[in-house]
Design a protein around this motif. Structure first.
Motif, PDB file in Angstrom:
ATOM      1  N   ILE A  94      23.109  82.061 -23.024  1.00 21.77           N
ATOM      2  CA  ILE A  94      22.600  81.579 -21.738  1.00 21.77           C
ATOM      3  C   ILE A  94      21.218  80.972 -21.907  1.00 21.77           C
ATOM      4  N   GLN A 115      16.950  82.907 -16.846  1.00 22.61           N
ATOM      5  CA  GLN A 115      18.303  83.350 -16.557  1.00 22.61           C
ATOM      6  C   GLN A 115      18.889  84.161 -17.698  1.00 22.61           C
ATOM      7  N   CYS A 116      18.366  83.944 -18.884  1.00 18.11           N
ATOM      8  CA  CYS A 116      18.723  84.812 -20.015  1.00 18.11           C
ATOM      9  C   CYS A 116      18.195  86.228 -19.774  1.00 18.11           C
ATOM     10  N   LEU A 118      27.316  79.372 -16.356  1.00 16.96           N
ATOM     11  CA  LEU A 118      26.656  80.087 -17.449  1.00 16.96           C
ATOM     12  C   LEU A 118      27.443  81.283 -17.962  1.00 16.96           C
ATOM     13  N   TRP A 119      27.831  82.166 -17.057  1.00 15.49           N
ATOM     14  CA  TRP A 119      28.454  83.410 -17.509  1.00 15.49           C
ATOM     15  C   TRP A 119      29.775  83.160 -18.233  1.00 15.49           C
ATOM     16  N   ALA A 162      29.393  81.594 -21.734  1.00 15.29           N
ATOM     17  CA  ALA A 162      28.720  82.494 -22.669  1.00 15.29           C
ATOM     18  C   ALA A 162      29.616  83.647 -23.088  1.00 15.29           C
TER      19      ALA A 162
END
Length: 408
Positions: A197, A205-206, A307-308, A311
């Motif tokens: 991420i 956001q990481c 993102l999720w 990843a």
């Protein structure tokens, strides 16, 4: 006939029940016109026993208890009519209210809306639920049964029904559902997701992923976390009662109270996480801790999609092939991961519950209203050890060609 009467500073609607006793519509009304409107709605569906008129704030003469063949028997409230009244008695969060409304409007009212509540039998309800099982998941069926039972139980409490027709199924072999364990990730898998991420979006956001895994906070608590609720001096996060979570209902974002009263809590941070968050916030003036690249509130669906999913599920990224990290892992699975880590580290159940914002059964929650400093120190030490262990493994596996690190 229904009528209105004053009760203190408010108004209520009353009516004669079939057994000849006076009943009250649940809830109260702030003004007399509001109460009259509901009384008129009930009266419009109830045939007049005589042509005599009465003052709207005075009760009509008490009727005799009707027999099933009596043509002047009072109108029986339907499920739709009762549901409209029942809504006014609810005191739940916005997300819960939206969930209840969805189940009512999509499932319960289309089937039962025009049915008088005293004509519903347990067998009818079970047949209906059994037919839905062919189309909907077990969780949906369970939710429908619980909500319908709640609505009918309140009808019993208000003496509109003698017994609740929606009951738990106690007979038959039942359905053997496969037991599904909550999917969780170890510390190395969490770090892998976080680094991906970082490359897809930003360090902020990481850090959202890392904070979720090392605190057990819910999505709404993280998305609504204000920088004023971080205490870097003592390494703590405060989740407040008034604005401790971000709620998303029908596309609208609002700050409000967290899920339960137990969710109002203080969470101690491991030293590495305190440092990471302090460094990230020092480079920005945004009011909230975790935001989009433009400083706006995060939306769960957008984060999941952009993102999720890439990843966690893997795929191609700038000529690289990312293997799946953990099939079936959701963002909420980070909360399960945190609890699993605490169990592995031998943290007492009371400390787990306090950290996760869970309500413990019985009065044990009052007995363990605090967690001793030694237990909290052991808990934090275990999380710190996990972090450094994950870093060592991550650097060892990637070697000198590793991409930018979270800590760099």
């Amino acid at each position: 006939m229904a009528w209105v009467e004053r009760r203190g500073n408010k108004w209520r609607v009353r009516y004669w029940k079939p057994d000849g006793r006076a009943g009250s519509i649940p809830g109260s009304f702030e003004t007399e016109p509001d109460a009259r409107a509901h009384a008129d709605q009930l009266n419009a569906a109830t045939p007049e026993p005589t042509e005599q008129t009465h003052h709207p704030t005075s009760p009509t003469p008490r009727p005799t208890a009707p027999t099933p063949t009596n043509p002047t028997a009072p109108h029986t409230v339907t499920v739709a009519e009762w549901a409209e009244i029942w809504w006014q008695t609810l005191d739940v969060g916005d997300n819960t209210e939206a969930y209840y409304r969805s189940l009512l409007t999509r499932h319960i009212l289309p089937r039962w809306g025009t049915t008088p509540i005293d004509q519903i039998t347990p067998a009818d309800v079970q047949v209906w639920l059994n037919r839905l099982r062919a189309t909907y998941a077990t969780a949906t069926i369970t939710g429908l049964r619980k909500l319908f039972a709640m609505v009918m139980a309140d009808a019993v409490d208000n003496q509109l029904l003698a017994t609740n027709p929606v009951r738990p199924r106690r007979r038959g072999r039942g359905r053997i559902e496969p037991r599904r364990e909550a999917t969780w990730a170890d510390e190395y898998q969490v770090l892998t997701i976080a680094h991906r991420i970082l490359r897809l979006a930003s360090r902020n956001q990481c850090l959202l992923v890392i904070t979720a895994a090392y605190t057990g906070m819910r999505w709404g608590e993280l998305a609504g976390l204000h920088r004023d609720n971080l205490d870097f001096t003592h390494g703590r996060i405060h989740i407040t009662a008034d604005a401790g979570a971000l709620h998303e209902v029908n596309g609208h974002l609002t700050l409000g109270h967290p899920k339960t009263h137990a969710s109002v809590r203080t969470i101690t941070l491991p030293p590495f996480l305190t440092q990471l968050l302090a460094t990230d916030l020092a480079a920005s003036t945004r009011p909230f801790v975790f935001t989009t690249l433009r400083g706006k509130h995060l939306r769960r669906s957008g984060f999941q999609r952009r993102l999720w999913a890439p990843a966690v599920c893997g795929g191609r990224y700038r000529g690289e092939t990312w293997d799946p990290v953990q099939q079936g892992l959701t963002f909420h699975g980070l909360r399960h991961s945190h609890k699993t880590w605490l169990i592995e580290d031998g943290v007492p159940q009371a400390a787990q519950a306090r950290r996760l914002g869970h309500i413990m059964e019985g009065k044990i929650d009052d007995i363990y209203s605090h967690v001793t400093a030694s237990i909290d120190a052991r808990l934090i030490a275990g999380l710190e050890t996990r972090w450094h262990r994950a870093l060592e493994r991550y650097h060892r596996n990637l070697g000198p060609q590793e991409p930018p690190s979270i800590t760099s």
